[in-house]
Each structure stands twice: as C-alpha cells, then as structure tokens.
Design a protein around this motif. Structure first.
Motif, PDB file in Angstrom:
ATOM      1  N   GLN A   1       0.827  -1.197   0.000  1.00 46.30           N
ATOM      2  CA  GLN A   1       0.000   0.000   0.000  1.00 46.30           C
ATOM      3  C   GLN A   1       0.861   1.246   0.000  1.00 46.30           C
ATOM      4  O   GLN A   1       1.989   1.228   0.455  1.00 46.30           O
ATOM      5  CB  GLN A   1      -0.950  -0.007   1.185  1.00 46.30           C
ATOM      6  CG  GLN A   1      -0.261   0.072   2.546  1.00 46.30           C
ATOM      7  CD  GLN A   1      -1.246  -0.081   3.668  1.00 46.30           C
ATOM      8  OE1 GLN A   1      -2.026  -1.025   3.661  1.00 46.30           O
ATOM      9  NE2 GLN A   1      -1.216   0.823   4.620  1.00 46.30           N
ATOM     10  N   ALA A   2       0.326   2.325  -0.512  1.00 44.17           N
ATOM     11  CA  ALA A   2       1.054   3.583  -0.568  1.00 44.17           C
ATOM     12  C   ALA A   2       0.566   4.556   0.500  1.00 44.17           C
ATOM     13  O   ALA A   2       1.245   5.512   0.815  1.00 44.17           O
ATOM     14  CB  ALA A   2       0.894   4.223  -1.945  1.00 44.17           C
TER      15      ALA A   2
ATOM     16  N   TYR B   1      -4.630  10.359   5.940  1.00 40.89           N
ATOM     17  CA  TYR B   1      -3.707   9.295   5.579  1.00 40.89           C
ATOM     18  C   TYR B   1      -2.270   9.788   5.684  1.00 40.89           C
ATOM     19  O   TYR B   1      -1.999  10.979   5.606  1.00 40.89           O
ATOM     20  CB  TYR B   1      -3.953   8.841   4.124  1.00 40.89           C
ATOM     21  CG  TYR B   1      -5.368   8.392   3.900  1.00 40.89           C
ATOM     22  CD1 TYR B   1      -5.709   7.056   4.014  1.00 40.89           C
ATOM     23  CD2 TYR B   1      -6.365   9.305   3.579  1.00 40.89           C
ATOM     24  CE1 TYR B   1      -7.019   6.629   3.815  1.00 40.89           C
ATOM     25  CE2 TYR B   1      -7.679   8.892   3.386  1.00 40.89           C
ATOM     26  CZ  TYR B   1      -8.000   7.563   3.500  1.00 40.89           C
ATOM     27  OH  TYR B   1      -9.286   7.154   3.306  1.00 40.89           O
ATOM     28  N   VAL B   2      -1.359   8.855   5.831  1.00 41.64           N
ATOM     29  CA  VAL B   2       0.065   9.162   5.767  1.00 41.64           C
ATOM     30  C   VAL B   2       0.654   8.294   4.646  1.00 41.64           C
ATOM     31  O   VAL B   2       0.283   7.125   4.492  1.00 41.64           O
ATOM     32  CB  VAL B   2       0.781   8.926   7.122  1.00 41.64           C
ATOM     33  CG1 VAL B   2       0.766   7.451   7.521  1.00 41.64           C
ATOM     34  CG2 VAL B   2       2.209   9.431   7.077  1.00 41.64           C
ATOM     35  N   GLU B   3       1.519   8.893   3.865  1.00 44.31           N
ATOM     36  CA  GLU B   3       2.180   8.142   2.804  1.00 44.31           C
ATOM     37  C   GLU B   3       3.137   7.142   3.438  1.00 44.31           C
ATOM     38  O   GLU B   3       3.849   7.467   4.386  1.00 44.31           O
ATOM     39  CB  GLU B   3       2.950   9.093   1.897  1.00 44.31           C
ATOM     40  CG  GLU B   3       3.597   8.404   0.723  1.00 44.31           C
ATOM     41  CD  GLU B   3       4.308   9.373  -0.208  1.00 44.31           C
ATOM     42  OE1 GLU B   3       4.431   9.034  -1.382  1.00 44.31           O
ATOM     43  OE2 GLU B   3       4.744  10.444   0.252  1.00 44.31           O
ATOM     44  N   THR B   4       3.148   5.914   2.940  1.00 45.06           N
ATOM     45  CA  THR B   4       4.059   4.890   3.460  1.00 45.06           C
ATOM     46  C   THR B   4       5.049   4.497   2.368  1.00 45.06           C
ATOM     47  O   THR B   4       4.760   4.598   1.179  1.00 45.06           O
ATOM     48  CB  THR B   4       3.303   3.638   3.940  1.00 45.06           C
ATOM     49  OG1 THR B   4       2.611   3.063   2.839  1.00 45.06           O
ATOM     50  CG2 THR B   4       2.315   3.976   5.043  1.00 45.06           C
ATOM     51  N   LEU B   5       6.192   4.076   2.804  1.00 45.23           N
ATOM     52  CA  LEU B   5       7.242   3.630   1.892  1.00 45.23           C
ATOM     53  C   LEU B   5       7.654   2.215   2.281  1.00 45.23           C
ATOM     54  O   LEU B   5       7.637   1.857   3.454  1.00 45.23           O
ATOM     55  CB  LEU B   5       8.455   4.557   1.988  1.00 45.23           C
ATOM     56  CG  LEU B   5       8.198   6.038   1.698  1.00 45.23           C
ATOM     57  CD1 LEU B   5       9.455   6.850   1.966  1.00 45.23           C
ATOM     58  CD2 LEU B   5       7.742   6.219   0.266  1.00 45.23           C
ATOM     59  N   GLY B   6       8.067   1.453   1.307  1.00 43.80           N
ATOM     60  CA  GLY B   6       8.555   0.108   1.580  1.00 43.80           C
ATOM     61  C   GLY B   6       7.451  -0.846   1.982  1.00 43.80           C
ATOM     62  O   GLY B   6       6.267  -0.511   1.975  1.00 43.80           O
TER      63      GLY B   6
ATOM     64  N   ARG C   1      12.459   2.984  -2.517  1.00 44.53           N
ATOM     65  CA  ARG C   1      11.127   3.464  -2.125  1.00 44.53           C
ATOM     66  C   ARG C   1      10.135   2.322  -1.956  1.00 44.53           C
ATOM     67  O   ARG C   1       9.420   2.253  -0.956  1.00 44.53           O
ATOM     68  CB  ARG C   1      10.618   4.469  -3.153  1.00 44.53           C
ATOM     69  CG  ARG C   1       9.266   5.045  -2.827  1.00 44.53           C
ATOM     70  CD  ARG C   1       8.840   6.064  -3.902  1.00 44.53           C
ATOM     71  NE  ARG C   1       7.558   6.599  -3.615  1.00 44.53           N
ATOM     72  CZ  ARG C   1       7.341   7.685  -2.867  1.00 44.53           C
ATOM     73  NH1 ARG C   1       8.353   8.318  -2.340  1.00 44.53           N
ATOM     74  NH2 ARG C   1       6.123   8.108  -2.653  1.00 44.53           N
ATOM     75  N   SER C   2      10.078   1.412  -2.911  1.00 43.01           N
ATOM     76  CA  SER C   2       9.087   0.341  -2.837  1.00 43.01           C
ATOM     77  C   SER C   2       9.602  -0.916  -2.144  1.00 43.01           C
ATOM     78  O   SER C   2       8.868  -1.557  -1.404  1.00 43.01           O
ATOM     79  CB  SER C   2       8.582  -0.019  -4.230  1.00 43.01           C
ATOM     80  OG  SER C   2       9.656  -0.409  -5.048  1.00 43.01           O
ATOM     81  N   MET C   3      10.856  -1.257  -2.355  1.00 41.54           N
ATOM     82  CA  MET C   3      11.344  -2.542  -1.878  1.00 41.54           C
ATOM     83  C   MET C   3      11.926  -2.506  -0.460  1.00 41.54           C
ATOM     84  O   MET C   3      11.718  -3.431   0.311  1.00 41.54           O
ATOM     85  CB  MET C   3      12.409  -3.102  -2.826  1.00 41.54           C
ATOM     86  CG  MET C   3      11.952  -3.249  -4.260  1.00 41.54           C
ATOM     87  SD  MET C   3      10.460  -4.244  -4.474  1.00 41.54           S
ATOM     88  CE  MET C   3      11.073  -5.861  -4.089  1.00 41.54           C
ATOM     89  N   SER C   4      12.675  -1.478  -0.140  1.00 39.24           N
ATOM     90  CA  SER C   4      13.438  -1.569   1.105  1.00 39.24           C
ATOM     91  C   SER C   4      13.417  -0.330   1.991  1.00 39.24           C
ATOM     92  O   SER C   4      14.281  -0.164   2.837  1.00 39.24           O
ATOM     93  CB  SER C   4      14.885  -1.946   0.783  1.00 39.24           C
ATOM     94  OG  SER C   4      15.498  -0.975  -0.041  1.00 39.24           O
ATOM     95  N   ALA C   5      12.428   0.522   1.844  1.00 40.70           N
ATOM     96  CA  ALA C   5      12.381   1.720   2.681  1.00 40.70           C
ATOM     97  C   ALA C   5      12.155   1.392   4.157  1.00 40.70           C
ATOM     98  O   ALA C   5      12.453   2.207   5.014  1.00 40.70           O
ATOM     99  CB  ALA C   5      11.317   2.685   2.184  1.00 40.70           C
ATOM    100  N   LYS C   6      11.642   0.214   4.467  1.00 41.74           N
ATOM    101  CA  LYS C   6      11.474  -0.204   5.854  1.00 41.74           C
ATOM    102  C   LYS C   6      12.633  -1.087   6.337  1.00 41.74           C
ATOM    103  O   LYS C   6      12.628  -1.574   7.461  1.00 41.74           O
ATOM    104  CB  LYS C   6      10.153  -0.955   6.020  1.00 41.74           C
ATOM    105  CG  LYS C   6       8.925  -0.071   5.933  1.00 41.74           C
ATOM    106  CD  LYS C   6       7.658  -0.856   6.169  1.00 41.74           C
ATOM    107  CE  LYS C   6       6.408  -0.018   6.241  1.00 41.74           C
ATOM    108  NZ  LYS C   6       6.270   1.102   5.356  1.00 41.74           N
ATOM    109  N   THR C   7      13.610  -1.276   5.491  1.00 41.17           N
ATOM    110  CA  THR C   7      14.713  -2.185   5.797  1.00 41.17           C
ATOM    111  C   THR C   7      15.477  -1.788   7.049  1.00 41.17           C
ATOM    112  O   THR C   7      15.751  -0.620   7.282  1.00 41.17           O
ATOM    113  CB  THR C   7      15.679  -2.238   4.600  1.00 41.17           C
ATOM    114  OG1 THR C   7      15.002  -2.893   3.522  1.00 41.17           O
ATOM    115  CG2 THR C   7      16.939  -3.012   4.904  1.00 41.17           C
TER     116      THR C   7
END
Length: 166
Positions: free
Chosen positions: A2-3, A12-17, A87-93
């Motif tokens: 989800q974005a 809403y808040v924009e999410t990354l990863g 941004r999509s794959m590893s922003a929460k890494t």
C-alpha cells in the motif's frame, strides 16, 4: 503493497517500503520515475568515489576510446538503479545484507535514461531475529530502449508488521 496508511477519518500518511508479510515471491515491481544521467551526476560521484580514470570525466580522452565519448562510471549506474528500488522494496529495511552477482552488461552514457525493476526471489523468517525476515530480490536496470545495463541480487532484513524495530 500500500502507498497510504489511514491514520484518521479521511486522513492518511504516505508509506514507503513493505513489511515482510507484504512481499510476494515472484512479484515484479517496476520502479518509477526513470532517471536521466547528467554530466554533473557522473562527475561528482566519480570524483567522490576517488575513481580517477579519465574515461569518466575527460571528454578528449573519451573520444580516443572505443566508446568515443565519456563513459558513465559504473558506481553512478549502480547507485541510481539501486536507489530506484528503495522506495518500494526496502524503505522499511533494518539492514542491507549484501549485493551478489553484480553484472554490468552494457555501457551507460551521459543523457541515457535509466529504469529499473525488481523481482522478489525469496522471503523467509530470520532465524536469529524474531519479528524480522530476509528478502532477496533481483534488480535489473535498463535504458529507455530496453537495453539491460545492470543486474544484481540484493538481500535485506525487513521487520514484520507491528514489530518494534529496536
């Protein structure tokens, strides 16, 4: 994948990863926007990385090579392609664990526009870190005409949803 995450009524808040549970083996993500490589990009990162080879920033030297012009430093190409996937794959890494099988398959020149896509190869729980897992992706970087310029595999440690990252 989800974005946006709802934090209140119509707010809403924009999410990354993604969290570990959101990765799907075999999924392919096309990273956008693309990025046109500029002379400044190439010169700054070439000098910053201490790569003194004149092929990367001396136009006269470049004209005398098989390329006939300045060649974009492979570190620049790698940095741009890898950065596109964050941004999509590893922003929460939590941590990158490694890059493997890095291959530079075609040259990149100033003015080329680069694009990237990543395929999820493997997802597993971490054996030593409860609440976290390891994701392995393959990323392919290509020019606007489809010419592949870079491929690699990357593994990184990702939290599970609702886990404390400390």
């Amino acid at each position: 994948m989800q974005a946006l995450e709802q934090i209140g009524p119509l707010e809403y808040v924009e999410t990354l990863g993604m969290y570990l549970e959101e990765f799907v083996k075999g999924a392919v993500i096309h990273h956008r926007p693309g990025r046109t490589v500029s002379e400044v990009d190439n010169t700054w990162l070439t000098l910053l990385s201490m790569n003194q080879h004149p092929l990367h920033f001396d136009a006269e030297y470049g004209r005398g090579t098989e390329f006939g012009r300045v060649l974009v430093n492979s570190v620049v190409t790698f940095a741009i392609i890898n950065g596109m996937s964050v941004r999509s794959m590893s922003a929460k890494t939590i941590a990158n664990l490694g890059w493997d099988s890095v291959r530079l398959t075609h040259p990149v020149f100033i003015g080329d526009t680069l694009y990237a896509k990543s395929k999820v190869l493997n997802i597993r729980d971490s054996q030593s870190r409860p609440g976290q897992g390891i994701v392995v992706i393959e990323t392919i970087g290509h020019k606007g005409d489809g010419t592949v310029v870079l491929t690699y595999r990357r593994s990184f440690l990702v939290p599970k949803r609702n886990q404390d990252r400390t």
